[in-house]
Scaffold this motif. Structure first.
Motif, PDB file in Angstrom:
ATOM      1  N   UNK A 327       0.841  -1.179   0.000  1.00  0.00           N
ATOM      2  CA  UNK A 327       0.000   0.000   0.000  1.00  0.00           C
ATOM      3  C   UNK A 327       0.883   1.238   0.000  1.00  0.00           C
ATOM      4  N   UNK A 328       0.503   2.220  -0.831  1.00  0.00           N
ATOM      5  CA  UNK A 328       1.215   3.499  -0.862  1.00  0.00           C
ATOM      6  C   UNK A 328       0.419   4.490  -0.015  1.00  0.00           C
ATOM      7  N   UNK A 329       0.951   4.835   1.154  1.00  0.00           N
ATOM      8  CA  UNK A 329       0.264   5.715   2.081  1.00  0.00           C
ATOM      9  C   UNK A 329       0.922   7.086   2.105  1.00  0.00           C
ATOM     10  N   UNK A 330       0.156   8.143   2.367  1.00  0.00           N
ATOM     11  CA  UNK A 330       0.765   9.476   2.464  1.00  0.00           C
ATOM     12  C   UNK A 330       1.654   9.582   3.690  1.00  0.00           C
ATOM     13  N   UNK A 331       2.733  10.390   3.558  1.00  0.00           N
ATOM     14  CA  UNK A 331       3.630  10.606   4.682  1.00  0.00           C
ATOM     15  C   UNK A 331       3.231  11.834   5.475  1.00  0.00           C
ATOM     16  N   UNK A 332       4.183  12.333   6.277  1.00  0.00           N
ATOM     17  CA  UNK A 332       3.907  13.499   7.112  1.00  0.00           C
ATOM     18  C   UNK A 332       4.216  14.812   6.413  1.00  0.00           C
ATOM     19  N   UNK A 333       4.437  14.759   5.089  1.00  0.00           N
ATOM     20  CA  UNK A 333       4.680  15.960   4.279  1.00  0.00           C
ATOM     21  C   UNK A 333       4.196  15.673   2.867  1.00  0.00           C
ATOM     22  N   UNK A 334       3.888  16.733   2.059  1.00  0.00           N
ATOM     23  CA  UNK A 334       3.358  16.516   0.705  1.00  0.00           C
ATOM     24  C   UNK A 334       4.261  15.691  -0.192  1.00  0.00           C
ATOM     25  N   UNK A 335       5.576  15.758   0.006  1.00  0.00           N
ATOM     26  CA  UNK A 335       6.511  15.041  -0.863  1.00  0.00           C
ATOM     27  C   UNK A 335       6.967  13.715  -0.270  1.00  0.00           C
ATOM     28  N   UNK A 336       6.300  13.247   0.790  1.00  0.00           N
ATOM     29  CA  UNK A 336       6.712  11.997   1.427  1.00  0.00           C
ATOM     30  C   UNK A 336       5.616  10.946   1.283  1.00  0.00           C
ATOM     31  N   UNK A 337       6.037   9.692   1.150  1.00  0.00           N
ATOM     32  CA  UNK A 337       5.139   8.563   1.045  1.00  0.00           C
ATOM     33  C   UNK A 337       5.680   7.426   1.909  1.00  0.00           C
ATOM     34  N   UNK A 338       4.791   6.492   2.258  1.00  0.00           N
ATOM     35  CA  UNK A 338       5.180   5.296   2.992  1.00  0.00           C
ATOM     36  C   UNK A 338       4.649   4.088   2.232  1.00  0.00           C
ATOM     37  N   UNK A 339       5.550   3.170   1.882  1.00  0.00           N
ATOM     38  CA  UNK A 339       5.180   1.948   1.165  1.00  0.00           C
ATOM     39  C   UNK A 339       5.258   0.786   2.151  1.00  0.00           C
ATOM     40  N   UNK A 340       4.123   0.161   2.429  1.00  0.00           N
ATOM     41  CA  UNK A 340       4.055  -0.930   3.398  1.00  0.00           C
ATOM     42  C   UNK A 340       3.467  -2.158   2.711  1.00  0.00           C
ATOM     43  N   UNK A 341       4.119  -3.326   2.913  1.00  0.00           N
ATOM     44  CA  UNK A 341       3.582  -4.535   2.314  1.00  0.00           C
ATOM     45  C   UNK A 341       4.507  -5.713   2.465  1.00  0.00           C
ATOM     46  N   UNK A 342       4.398  -6.637   1.540  1.00  0.00           N
ATOM     47  CA  UNK A 342       5.250  -7.831   1.571  1.00  0.00           C
ATOM     48  C   UNK A 342       5.639  -8.229   0.154  1.00  0.00           C
ATOM     49  N   UNK A 343       6.785  -8.916   0.066  1.00  0.00           N
ATOM     50  CA  UNK A 343       7.263  -9.463  -1.204  1.00  0.00           C
ATOM     51  C   UNK A 343       7.776 -10.861  -0.909  1.00  0.00           C
ATOM     52  N   UNK A 344       7.081 -11.829  -1.447  1.00  0.00           N
ATOM     53  CA  UNK A 344       7.404 -13.200  -1.075  1.00  0.00           C
ATOM     54  C   UNK A 344       7.028 -13.447   0.370  1.00  0.00           C
ATOM     55  N   UNK A 345       7.985 -13.898   1.183  1.00  0.00           N
ATOM     56  CA  UNK A 345       7.746 -14.186   2.595  1.00  0.00           C
ATOM     57  C   UNK A 345       8.236 -13.065   3.502  1.00  0.00           C
ATOM     58  N   UNK A 346       8.667 -11.944   2.911  1.00  0.00           N
ATOM     59  CA  UNK A 346       9.250 -10.865   3.708  1.00  0.00           C
ATOM     60  C   UNK A 346       8.320  -9.658   3.748  1.00  0.00           C
ATOM     61  N   UNK A 347       8.151  -9.120   4.962  1.00  0.00           N
ATOM     62  CA  UNK A 347       7.378  -7.896   5.145  1.00  0.00           C
ATOM     63  C   UNK A 347       8.315  -6.697   5.143  1.00  0.00           C
ATOM     64  N   UNK A 348       7.840  -5.556   4.651  1.00  0.00           N
ATOM     65  CA  UNK A 348       8.705  -4.382   4.588  1.00  0.00           C
ATOM     66  C   UNK A 348       7.910  -3.111   4.849  1.00  0.00           C
ATOM     67  N   UNK A 349       8.654  -2.082   5.243  1.00  0.00           N
ATOM     68  CA  UNK A 349       8.138  -0.715   5.357  1.00  0.00           C
ATOM     69  C   UNK A 349       9.217   0.201   4.800  1.00  0.00           C
ATOM     70  N   UNK A 350       8.824   1.081   3.860  1.00  0.00           N
ATOM     71  CA  UNK A 350       9.789   1.955   3.187  1.00  0.00           C
ATOM     72  C   UNK A 350       9.299   3.388   3.280  1.00  0.00           C
ATOM     73  N   UNK A 351      10.122   4.272   3.848  1.00  0.00           N
ATOM     74  CA  UNK A 351       9.831   5.711   3.878  1.00  0.00           C
ATOM     75  C   UNK A 351      10.451   6.357   2.647  1.00  0.00           C
TER      76      UNK A 351
END
Length: 359
Positions: A327-351
């Motif tokens: 999921x692509x979620x909005x961050x704490x600023x207009x130019x920031x995003x948070x990508x949360x999800x999984x790929x294969x068996x691994x979970x990730x969070x990316x700012x």
């Protein structure tokens, strides 16, 4: 004997003045190299145009009294237009043959594509194959030479027009306003030379019966349907084509500021191949870059604007079969995003920090 209107002399004189000034300034720039004096150039150009304007006023008064041969003067300035255009384009052609154009420093070619100026991008593209540049140069010179002779001047103008139209479009999208004005005036001058023979061209293209065979149908409706099918068939084919969608809320280039894998924070300062540094999302591709453009996951994706869910299936590298669900979620600023999800068996969070295109 048909009398030549004075307006034709005025037009020929004005066009010759404009093209002549541009050619004179270009010759001055070449001779002075880096020692240009822009203010002096403009003063010279304005002085020439002012002199031409005064001359036109004087000639108009003489023509009204029958003291001036308008036809003779008009022919002279039309020939001057041809001369200036030929001189300018032959100079350009010789510069191309001598490899003085379309040269980009090798060091700049190693820069990121997005950092290279528009003009250098164009020059790098055309300069990649010198034979292409040489062919354009030969056509410029050949058309210009044809322009200088009475029997071939129309052929020369028709030869040069598509070349100039191509250059005009390139300059409008890649170069600055001064060059755009320059090439626009030169292209219009060639159009002017062609229109001098408008009657002959109109007769040839629109009135002369063609010996080529046409569509032979008893019904004109069938004939026109066949003609329009050349447009209808491509439209019908494209109607079944799946066009990639542009989701502006997620499209862009992102820098990875922080990221974690299976709740373990990863360092962005490491030089390992496994360090995620950039994310690219455009109309058709979803790309993860690991420290270098040589190490990327590239795939197509689907996006649901309502749920913000992204599903990416990788086509490169070929041995990667782990589908990304995020999921692509909005961050704490207009130019920031948070990508949360999984790929294969691994979970990730990316700012992510969006750097291009800027909102």
């Amino acid at each position: 004997m048909k009398r030549t209107p004075f307006s034709q002399l005025a037009w020929a004189c004005a066009i010759a003045a404009v093209i002549g000034v541009f050619v004179l300034l270009r010759i001055t720039n070449v001779m002075m190299q880096f020692g240009r004096a822009p203010k002096l150039e403009w003063v010279i150009g304005l002085a020439i145009w002012l002199i031409m304007l005064i001359c036109c006023i004087i000639w108009q008064r003489k023509a009204s009294r029958g003291e001036l041969d308008v036809t003779l003067y008009t022919g002279f300035w039309q020939n001057a237009v041809r001369y200036f255009i030929a001189l300018d384009l032959i100079m350009f052609g010789i510069e191309k043959l001598c490899h003085l154009q379309f040269n980009i420093p090798l060091g700049e070619l190693d820069n990121p594509f997005s950092s290279i100026p528009r003009q250098d991008l164009m020059w790098a593209f055309y300069g990649h194959f010198r034979l292409l540049v040489d062919i354009v140069a030969v056509m410029q010179i050949a058309g210009s030479v044809l322009l200088l002779f009475r029997r071939t001047r129309l052929l020369g103008a028709i030869t040069l027009l598509p070349l100039l139209l191509n250059i005009l479009l390139l300059d409008y999208f890649y170069l600055d306003i001064i060059i755009q004005i320059y090439i626009t005036c030169e292209t219009l001058a060639v159009v002017y030379l062609i229109l001098l023979k408008y009657d002959r061209l109109s007769e040839f293209f629109f009135h002369t019966q063609s010996p080529l065979p046409g569509f032979y149908f008893r019904n004109s409706w069938v004939k026109n349907t066949v003609r329009f099918s050349t447009v209808i068939i491509p439209i019908v084919l494209l109607a079944n084509f799946k066009f990639p969608k542009n989701y502006k809320e997620i499209t862009g280039k992102y820098l990875v500021k922080n990221w974690s894998l299976n709740n373990a924070v990863k360092s962005n300062n490491a030089c390992a191949d496994s360090v995620l540094t950039k994310v690219f999302i455009d109309r058709g591709d979803f790309v993860l870059e690991y420290n270098s453009y040589l190490r990327r996951y590239i795939g197509g994706y689907k996006y649901n604007p309502q749920t913000r869910e992204i599903t990416a299936i990788w086509r490169y590298p070929f041995n990667n079969h782990d589908t990304l669900f995020a999921k692509m979620l909005p961050g704490n600023a207009p130019d920031k995003r948070v990508l949360i999800g999984r790929m294969g068996k691994e979970n990730f969070r990316i700012d992510l920090l969006k750097v291009s295109p800027v909102n």
